[in-house]
Design a protein around this motif. Sequence first.
Motif, PDB file in Angstrom:
ATOM      1  N   ARG A  44       0.828  -1.200   0.000  1.00  0.00           N
ATOM      2  CA  ARG A  44       0.000   0.000   0.000  1.00  0.00           C
ATOM      3  C   ARG A  44       0.871   1.262   0.000  1.00  0.00           C
ATOM      4  NH1 ARG A  44      -3.658  -1.778   3.767  1.00  0.00           N
ATOM      5  NH2 ARG A  44      -2.302  -0.954   5.364  1.00  0.00           N
ATOM      6  N   HIS A  47       2.176   1.741  -3.375  1.00  0.00           N
ATOM      7  CA  HIS A  47       1.011   2.006  -4.201  1.00  0.00           C
ATOM      8  C   HIS A  47       0.532   3.453  -4.033  1.00  0.00           C
ATOM      9  CE1 HIS A  47      -2.643   0.968  -6.294  1.00  0.00           C
ATOM     10  NE2 HIS A  47      -3.359   1.497  -5.314  1.00  0.00           N
ATOM     11  N   ALA A  55      -0.796  11.568  -9.947  1.00  0.00           N
ATOM     12  CA  ALA A  55      -1.666  12.732  -9.940  1.00  0.00           C
ATOM     13  C   ALA A  55      -0.892  14.000 -10.265  1.00  0.00           C
ATOM     14  CB  ALA A  55      -2.350  12.863  -8.588  1.00  0.00           C
ATOM     15  N   VAL A 154      -2.559   2.989 -17.673  1.00  0.00           N
ATOM     16  CA  VAL A 154      -3.223   3.549 -16.507  1.00  0.00           C
ATOM     17  C   VAL A 154      -2.557   4.801 -15.988  1.00  0.00           C
ATOM     18  CG1 VAL A 154      -3.969   3.086 -14.178  1.00  0.00           C
ATOM     19  CG2 VAL A 154      -4.010   1.289 -15.894  1.00  0.00           C
ATOM     20  N   ARG A 156      -1.252   7.521 -16.803  1.00  0.00           N
ATOM     21  CA  ARG A 156      -1.160   8.827 -17.396  1.00  0.00           C
ATOM     22  C   ARG A 156      -1.953   9.760 -16.517  1.00  0.00           C
ATOM     23  NH1 ARG A 156      -3.344   8.653 -22.892  1.00  0.00           N
ATOM     24  NH2 ARG A 156      -3.177   6.419 -23.195  1.00  0.00           N
ATOM     25  N   ILE A 158      -4.253  11.556 -16.672  1.00  0.00           N
ATOM     26  CA  ILE A 158      -5.619  11.905 -17.015  1.00  0.00           C
ATOM     27  C   ILE A 158      -6.481  10.706 -16.714  1.00  0.00           C
ATOM     28  CG2 ILE A 158      -5.141  13.601 -18.798  1.00  0.00           C
ATOM     29  CD1 ILE A 158      -5.657  11.173 -20.760  1.00  0.00           C
ATOM     30  N   LEU A 159      -7.738  10.937 -16.655  1.00  0.00           N
ATOM     31  CA  LEU A 159      -8.665   9.878 -16.323  1.00  0.00           C
ATOM     32  C   LEU A 159      -8.747   8.873 -17.462  1.00  0.00           C
ATOM     33  CD1 LEU A 159     -10.808   8.896 -14.390  1.00  0.00           C
ATOM     34  CD2 LEU A 159     -12.451  10.146 -15.775  1.00  0.00           C
ATOM     35  N   ASP A 161     -10.969   6.352 -17.357  1.00  0.00           N
ATOM     36  CA  ASP A 161     -12.180   5.583 -17.202  1.00  0.00           C
ATOM     37  C   ASP A 161     -13.079   5.727 -18.421  1.00  0.00           C
ATOM     38  OD1 ASP A 161     -14.815   5.417 -14.751  1.00  0.00           O
ATOM     39  OD2 ASP A 161     -14.267   4.178 -16.442  1.00  0.00           O
ATOM     40  N   PHE A 252     -21.506  -0.663 -15.717  1.00  0.00           N
ATOM     41  CA  PHE A 252     -21.619  -0.911 -14.280  1.00  0.00           C
ATOM     42  C   PHE A 252     -22.722  -1.910 -13.947  1.00  0.00           C
ATOM     43  CE2 PHE A 252     -19.993   3.578 -13.008  1.00  0.00           C
ATOM     44  CZ  PHE A 252     -18.712   3.171 -13.309  1.00  0.00           C
TER      45      PHE A 252
ATOM     46  N   ASN B  55      -7.669  -0.193  -1.564  1.00  0.00           N
ATOM     47  CA  ASN B  55      -6.650  -0.751  -0.685  1.00  0.00           C
ATOM     48  C   ASN B  55      -6.365   0.198   0.472  1.00  0.00           C
ATOM     49  OD1 ASN B  55      -4.526  -2.092   0.457  1.00  0.00           O
ATOM     50  ND2 ASN B  55      -3.584  -2.610  -1.504  1.00  0.00           N
ATOM     51  N   THR B  83      -9.694   3.944  -7.643  1.00  0.00           N
ATOM     52  CA  THR B  83      -8.513   3.111  -7.451  1.00  0.00           C
ATOM     53  C   THR B  83      -7.638   3.106  -8.686  1.00  0.00           C
ATOM     54  OG1 THR B  83      -7.760   0.860  -7.049  1.00  0.00           O
ATOM     55  CG2 THR B  83      -9.881   1.102  -8.121  1.00  0.00           C
ATOM     56  N   THR B  84      -6.346   2.878  -8.456  1.00  0.00           N
ATOM     57  CA  THR B  84      -5.470   2.757  -9.612  1.00  0.00           C
ATOM     58  C   THR B  84      -5.571   1.360 -10.194  1.00  0.00           C
ATOM     59  OG1 THR B  84      -3.673   2.098  -8.169  1.00  0.00           O
ATOM     60  CG2 THR B  84      -3.768   4.408  -8.806  1.00  0.00           C
ATOM     61  N   GLU B  85      -6.174   0.482  -9.404  1.00  0.00           N
ATOM     62  CA  GLU B  85      -6.240  -0.893  -9.873  1.00  0.00           C
ATOM     63  C   GLU B  85      -7.435  -1.052 -10.801  1.00  0.00           C
ATOM     64  OE1 GLU B  85      -4.587  -3.333  -6.148  1.00  0.00           O
ATOM     65  OE2 GLU B  85      -5.918  -1.662  -5.764  1.00  0.00           O
ATOM     66  N   SER B  86      -7.136  -1.088 -12.080  1.00  0.00           N
ATOM     67  CA  SER B  86      -8.210  -1.010 -13.051  1.00  0.00           C
ATOM     68  C   SER B  86      -8.576  -2.382 -13.609  1.00  0.00           C
ATOM     69  CB  SER B  86      -7.781  -0.100 -14.192  1.00  0.00           C
ATOM     70  OG  SER B  86      -6.646  -0.661 -14.804  1.00  0.00           O
ATOM     71  N   LYS B  90     -10.683  -6.619 -10.055  1.00  0.00           N
ATOM     72  CA  LYS B  90     -10.971  -5.644  -8.996  1.00  0.00           C
ATOM     73  C   LYS B  90     -12.345  -5.030  -9.186  1.00  0.00           C
ATOM     74  CE  LYS B  90      -7.728  -5.561  -6.032  1.00  0.00           C
ATOM     75  NZ  LYS B  90      -6.416  -5.725  -6.631  1.00  0.00           N
ATOM     76  N   LYS B  91     -12.640  -4.691 -10.443  1.00  0.00           N
ATOM     77  CA  LYS B  91     -13.935  -4.094 -10.742  1.00  0.00           C
ATOM     78  C   LYS B  91     -15.051  -5.070 -10.383  1.00  0.00           C
ATOM     79  CE  LYS B  91     -12.644  -1.036 -14.510  1.00  0.00           C
ATOM     80  NZ  LYS B  91     -12.662  -0.861 -15.959  1.00  0.00           N
ATOM     81  N   GLU B  92     -14.816  -6.316 -10.764  1.00  0.00           N
ATOM     82  CA  GLU B  92     -15.815  -7.356 -10.519  1.00  0.00           C
ATOM     83  C   GLU B  92     -16.063  -7.497  -9.016  1.00  0.00           C
ATOM     84  OE1 GLU B  92     -17.831  -9.190 -12.113  1.00  0.00           O
ATOM     85  OE2 GLU B  92     -18.294 -10.701 -10.602  1.00  0.00           O
ATOM     86  N   ARG B  93     -14.986  -7.465  -8.261  1.00  0.00           N
ATOM     87  CA  ARG B  93     -15.142  -7.596  -6.812  1.00  0.00           C
ATOM     88  C   ARG B  93     -15.849  -6.391  -6.214  1.00  0.00           C
ATOM     89  NH1 ARG B  93     -10.066  -9.071  -3.478  1.00  0.00           N
ATOM     90  NH2 ARG B  93     -11.548  -8.754  -1.796  1.00  0.00           N
ATOM     91  N   GLY B 101     -20.142   2.366  -9.255  1.00  0.00           N
ATOM     92  CA  GLY B 101     -19.294   2.587 -10.416  1.00  0.00           C
ATOM     93  C   GLY B 101     -17.867   2.764  -9.964  1.00  0.00           C
ATOM     94  N   TRP B 102     -16.984   3.031 -10.899  1.00  0.00           N
ATOM     95  CA  TRP B 102     -15.582   3.185 -10.508  1.00  0.00           C
ATOM     96  C   TRP B 102     -14.904   4.275 -11.318  1.00  0.00           C
ATOM     97  CZ3 TRP B 102     -17.709  -1.516 -11.982  1.00  0.00           C
ATOM     98  CH2 TRP B 102     -17.592  -1.832 -13.330  1.00  0.00           C
ATOM     99  N   ILE B 103     -13.881   4.816 -10.745  1.00  0.00           N
ATOM    100  CA  ILE B 103     -13.096   5.855 -11.400  1.00  0.00           C
ATOM    101  C   ILE B 103     -11.644   5.426 -11.255  1.00  0.00           C
ATOM    102  CG2 ILE B 103     -12.438   8.277 -11.359  1.00  0.00           C
ATOM    103  CD1 ILE B 103     -15.016   8.729  -9.669  1.00  0.00           C
ATOM    104  N   VAL B 104     -10.915   5.533 -12.337  1.00  0.00           N
ATOM    105  CA  VAL B 104      -9.531   5.100 -12.284  1.00  0.00           C
ATOM    106  C   VAL B 104      -8.630   6.287 -11.990  1.00  0.00           C
ATOM    107  CG1 VAL B 104      -7.650   4.029 -13.557  1.00  0.00           C
ATOM    108  CG2 VAL B 104      -9.981   3.195 -13.848  1.00  0.00           C
ATOM    109  N   PRO B 106      -4.857   8.075 -11.874  1.00  0.00           N
ATOM    110  CA  PRO B 106      -5.111   9.445 -11.413  1.00  0.00           C
ATOM    111  C   PRO B 106      -6.307  10.041 -12.161  1.00  0.00           C
ATOM    112  CG  PRO B 106      -2.873   9.158 -12.249  1.00  0.00           C
ATOM    113  CD  PRO B 106      -3.622   7.962 -12.631  1.00  0.00           C
ATOM    114  N   PHE B 107      -7.064  10.843 -11.457  1.00  0.00           N
ATOM    115  CA  PHE B 107      -8.283  11.328 -12.081  1.00  0.00           C
ATOM    116  C   PHE B 107      -8.177  12.796 -12.454  1.00  0.00           C
ATOM    117  CE2 PHE B 107      -8.572  11.703  -7.520  1.00  0.00           C
ATOM    118  CZ  PHE B 107      -8.892  13.030  -7.349  1.00  0.00           C
TER     119      PHE B 107
END
Lengths: 756, 121
Positions: A44, A47, A55, A154, A156, A158-159, A161, A252, B55, B83-86, B90-93, B101-104, B106-107
Motif C-alpha cells: 500500500r 502504491h 496525480a 493507466v 497517465r 488523465i482519467l 475511465d 456498471f 486498498n 482506485t489505480t487498480e483497473s 478488482k472491478k468485478e469484486r 461505479g468506478w473511477i480510475v 489518477p483522475f
Amino acid sequence: MDAMAAIKQTFFQECEEQLAELESGLTAILEGDGDAETVNAVFRAVHSIKGGAGAFSLDDLVRFAHIFETALDHLRAGRLAPSPDLLKVMLRASDALADLVRATRDETNLEPQRFAALAAELRAFDPASMQQTGAAAIVKETDGAADCADDEIVFRPILMDESMFDEMDAPPAAAPRLFRIRFRPKPALYAKANEAALLLREVSNLGECSIVCDSSELPFLPDLDPEGACLTFLITLSTECDESSVREIFEFVEWDCDLDIAEETDEPAGDGVDISALVERLQASVEAERAALEEANARSAAGATPPSARQNFSPAQVEGSDTGDGVGSIGKSDPAKSDPVKIDPGKSDLAAKGDQPGPSIRVDLERVDRLINLVGELVINQAMLAQRVLEEGLARASGVATGLDELEQLTREIQDSVMAIRAQPVKSVFQRMPRLVREVAAMTGKAVRLVTDGENTEVDKTVIERIADPLTHMIRNAIDHGLETPDVRVRAGKAEEGVVHLSALHRSGRIVIEVSDDGAGIDRPRVKAIAADKGLIAPDAALSDDEIDNLIFLPGFSTAAAISDISGRGVGMDVVRRSIQALGGRISIQSRPGRGSTFTMSLPLTLAVLDGMVVTVGGQTLVVPLTAIVETLQPKVADVHEFGGGARVIAIRDQFTPLIDVGRELGYRADNADPLAGVALLVETEGGARNAMLVDAILGQRQVVIKSLEANYQHVPGIAAATILGDGRVALILDVDAIVASSRADSDAHLLAAAG
Amino acid sequence: MTKTILTVDDSRTMRDMLMLALSDAGYRVVQAEDGMHGLEVLAGEKPDVIVTDINMPRLDGFGFIEGVRGDDRHRAVPILVLTTESDAEKKERARRAGATGWIVKPFDPIKLVAAVRRVAS
C-alpha cells in the motif's frame, strides 16, 4: 494553483511516512515478523506513492514505483517467496525510492543508472521472467505483461475511465445507426445504488431516442416487493455512436440487468419523437414506481397509494427471481470472497494503536509555541501570586491559600499537557537508522542487525531534531569501531552478525537513549596510548578503566588509525558530547572488553523549561543549569591557591581546578571575592573540562521557564537566557561554557585530561 | 441544497485532491481515512455519494462497501470506487460488493465531478 502546490507538499510529507512504513515493513518481513497485513501495508505504501505521483505527473517516480509495486504485488499474491535475497533488493529499492522522492521534491537530478539497475534486479525476481527468459517471451497472458500494459495505459495523469465518459468524447461515426435496446433492471441494480433513470438519460445523450416503459409486470401493491424490480424499458436509439458506446453506459450494471442491444439495418423508424417529453414520461413512471415502493415499504394502507402509481398497475405475475434477490442478501453476500488480507477487528484495533495514533490535527508550530509561552507566563504569574499571599501573612489553611494550591496543581497540569503537544515519538529519528546501518554495514563489510526499542517514547520536537546527528554518529561509530568483522567474530565464538541495539525510555523526567553494540568493547591500552601520544594525558597517568573509556570524549581524540570513510569525518565523540550537552543532556559510556560498549544519553524532555540551581552573586540572583553542575563544595583555605593575574585554582581531591569568580567575571565586582565566604560549584563544560565557579550562596533548586534574552533584549556574553522567578524578578541563566571560556587562561592540557 | 460527498482514502494527498475538486464544484465534503473510519463517519452523516479507495488499512474498500450496503440508512447511496487498480477482477469484486461505479486514478478533477454528478441524480 496554490491549493495544488499545498497538496503536493502534503504528498511529499505523506511519502516520507509511507517510506518509513515501507522500510519498517520490509525489515519486519526480513526478520520473519511479517504477516499478510505487513505485506499489504508495504504494498500500500508504494502504491500510494505511485498514485500520488501519478496525480502530479511525476513520471520518473511513477515508473520506478510501479516496477517496485509489481514485485510487491507478486509477494503479496504469494507468487514470490519472501526470500532474504528478494527482501534485501527490496530494501535497497526502498532506499532508492526514498532518494527519488526527495530528488523529485527538491527538483534535483539523480543518476538514472542506479534506478535502471535496481529496476532490473526487481524484474529479475518476476515469476514470469524467471520461468521464461527473454523479454519477448513474456507476453499477454502473464502477470508481468498485464502489469506492463498497465504501465502504459493507466498511469497517465488523465482519467482513463472509458466506461463513464466515453460518450463525452466519442468519435463521430459516419452515418446514424438505429439500435433497439431492451433494458430490464434486476433488483441488484438498485441495490448497488445505480439508477435506471440516470442510465436512460445517458442513453438519450447519445442521440435521438424514444423510451417506452413496460410496467406490465408490476403486481398489485400488497404483492409488491419493495426491493424488487418490475419495469422493463424498451429504447429505440438513433445515434452516430457504435454499439460499444451504448454498452459502455451499461458497464456498471451489465450483470444486474437483462440487456439486449440489437442494431437495425434499415432506416430509423423513430420519426419526430419528442425525446424530452419521453424522458419526462419515463422519469414520471420511475418516480411513480419509487413512490409505490416506498409506500409498500412503510406498509401503509392501500388507499394512500399515489394515483400516478396506481395507474400503472396491471394484474401480472411477479417473477420469483426478482423477489428472491433482495438487497439484504447482497449486503451480506460473499463473505468467503472478501479480501484475503482483511484483518479481524481485534487485530485492527491493535494496528490502529500501534501505527496510527488516532485522529489528529495539524497545527502551526508557532501557535503551539505561543501557547507554551503563555503557559510559561501563567506559571510565573501563579508563583508570583503565591509569593504575595505568603507575604500577606495569610494562614496556610485559609481559603485563599488552599485555592492557590489548587491553582498551582492545575497550572502544573496545564504546563505538562501543553509540553506534551510539542512532544513527538523518537520514531521519526529511529526510523532513519536502519538505512544508515545497511549503508555502513555494506561499506565496512560487516554483518549488522539493528534492534530498536521504545520508538514511541516521546520527547520535545526540538530535541528530536537535534539528536539525529549525534545518534547517526554514534551508530556509525558502533558499527565501524565497535563491531568486529565477521571472521573475527566467529573466531571469538560470537555470531557472525553483530547487533546494534538502539533504545529509548523515560527515566525520572528525562529521556534516556542507549546505543549499544556486542562488539569488542573499548581497546583500553590503545586508547590510553593514543591519548598519551596526543598529549591529552601524561604518559604515566594512572587512570581507572572508566577514566580511560571517557578519554574518547576528549576534543582531538580519534581512535581510527586512518580516517575512514564512515566515522572519521574529522569529528569524534567530543562533538557528539558537545551537541548532547548543548541540549542540556549528558552522555556516558560503559564498556566491557570482548562484550561490547553501551553509550547512554540522557536528555531533558523539553527545552522550554530547565532545572536550575538558583544562586546569588554580588546581590544578583542567577540560575545555573543543573546539568552542568557536578557537585557543590565549601572551599577551604588550604585548597585555594593563587597565581599570577588574580587567577586561582582550587584543589578538589588532589586535582587542581580553575576557580572562577562569577561575580568578577560578570562585572558585578572588581575584585575576587573571598572564597571562604562563598560556595564553589564544580561544573563541567561541554568540552568536558571541569572548573569551579564561585558564587555567594545557593538559594535552592527549581524548574524555571526559559525566556530568550536575544528575542527580548539582546545577546549578553556569559548569559544563556533569562527567567522570571516567583517573586517576579528576572533572573539570568548562566552560560557556563561562555563564562569558563572567557576566564580560561591558557589551559593546561594535563590538567584537563586529568579532570576529564 | 448542497450535496454531501463522503471520501474514504488512506492517502492524505488523495483526500486533499478529492476535497479540492469536489468542494470547488460546490459539494460539501466529509472525509474518512479508511473503511472502518468511513463506517464510523456514516453514523453521523448521510452523504449523497461516497467515493472510496480500495486498498486501505483496517478495513478495505470492499469491506467498507459491504458495510454500507448492509446498513439500512445508507444502502441506497451511490458508491464510486476510486482506485489505480483497473483490472477486471478488482472491478468485478467492487461490483459484487455493491459499488455503483468506478473511477480510475489518477483522475481529472473535471471528470471526477462529472462522474459524481452522474450517480448523484
